[in-house]
Scaffold this active site. Structure first.
Site, PDB file in Angstrom:
ATOM      1  N   HIS A 184     -75.647 -27.404 -67.621  1.00 12.27           N
ATOM      2  CA  HIS A 184     -76.894 -26.679 -67.896  1.00 12.27           C
ATOM      3  C   HIS A 184     -76.865 -25.969 -69.250  1.00 12.27           C
ATOM      4  O   HIS A 184     -77.899 -25.443 -69.686  1.00 12.27           O
ATOM      5  CB  HIS A 184     -77.177 -25.645 -66.802  1.00 12.27           C
ATOM      6  CG  HIS A 184     -77.389 -26.241 -65.441  1.00 12.27           C
ATOM      7  ND1 HIS A 184     -78.315 -27.242 -65.206  1.00 12.27           N
ATOM      8  CD2 HIS A 184     -76.787 -25.996 -64.243  1.00 12.27           C
ATOM      9  CE1 HIS A 184     -78.278 -27.575 -63.924  1.00 12.27           C
ATOM     10  NE2 HIS A 184     -77.365 -26.832 -63.317  1.00 12.27           N
ATOM     11  N   ALA A 185     -75.711 -25.921 -69.884  1.00 15.57           N
ATOM     12  CA  ALA A 185     -75.594 -25.259 -71.181  1.00 15.57           C
ATOM     13  C   ALA A 185     -75.839 -26.259 -72.311  1.00 15.57           C
ATOM     14  O   ALA A 185     -75.362 -27.391 -72.273  1.00 15.57           O
ATOM     15  CB  ALA A 185     -74.212 -24.631 -71.346  1.00 15.57           C
TER      16      ALA A 185
END
Length: 233
Positions: A60-61
């Site tokens: 998700h980063a």
């Protein structure tokens, strides 16, 4: 990295409930070491054919932001490092975590160089339509939410992706939150299904198509995840 409200938001911790030094010691520093582990494992895979980081997979980063418990974009670091220092030009990112890999999806926009193969629950977080445009093989896990449906489809679609794209290197984000009972993934793959899933990915990449593969652990939120991962490895 300077502490701010965004760090707590990415970690999904109420703002300033925990002191900054504790968050760095117990969360950020271990994540940073795990991120380095993903890069180191990729280098080993390039030399030996395969490698596994028992952490990482912070999908998700992205380069510009974190989210969903993810701060450092280790998958993006891997592609950048392997291209710069090892000359790798074509990457396949196989993301079988229950959640969409929106971080690496936002960072890898060139479909001529990056094939994102993402099977995830379309009905849960993050629902990132911008990142979704960069997915080359997009599978809604909800539609194939049983071992006897998902595993044959995975083998068929993944083999076709290898045939069509011919990657030089594979990053396998092997989240186990698609396993039955996971409170966040909300899917129904069995423990044996997870093991067979990993076997399919490694067999196609390492044995059939002879492409180096690095495996990252990613998400999984049950006490039963660890023994299933151990059995798979």
């Amino acid at each position: 990295m300077n502490f701010s409200a965004c760090i707590y938001r990415w970690l999904e911790v109420p703002v300033f409930v925990l002191p900054a030094w504790l968050v760095r010691w117990r969360v950020l520093d271990p994540m940073a070491r795990a991120t380095r582990g993903s890069v180191d494992a990729a280098c080993i895979a390039r030399k030996k054919g395969w490698a596994i980081n028992l952490s990482g997979g912070y999908h998700h980063a992205s380069r510009s932001r974190g989210g969903g418990f993810c701060v450092y974009p280790d998958i993006t670091f891997v592609t950048h490092y392997m291209e710069k220092w090892h000359g790798v030009k074509r990457f396949m990112i196989i993301d079988l975590d229950a959640h969409q890999g929106d971080g690496h999806g936002r960072d890898h926009t060139d479909k001529a160089r990056f094939h994102i193969f993402d099977a995830y629950n379309h009905d849960i977080y993050p629902g990132d339509m911008q990142a979704r445009r960069n997915i080359s093989t997009d599978i809604n896990f909800v539609d194939v939410n049983q071992d006897d449906i998902f595993l044959p489809l995975l083998e068929e679609k993944l083999n076709k992706a290898f045939m069509d794209f011919s990657p030089d290197f594979v990053i396998y984000n092997a989240g186990t939150d698609c396993m039955a009972g996971d409170p966040l993934g909300q899917l129904n793959i069995s423990e044996m299904g997870i093991i067979k899933r990993d076997e399919i990915v490694f067999r196609l990449s390492y044995e059939v198509w002879r492409v180096p593969i690095v495996m990252l652990m990613s998400g999984g939120y049950q006490m039963t995840n660890a023994p299933v991962i151990a059995a798979s490895i």
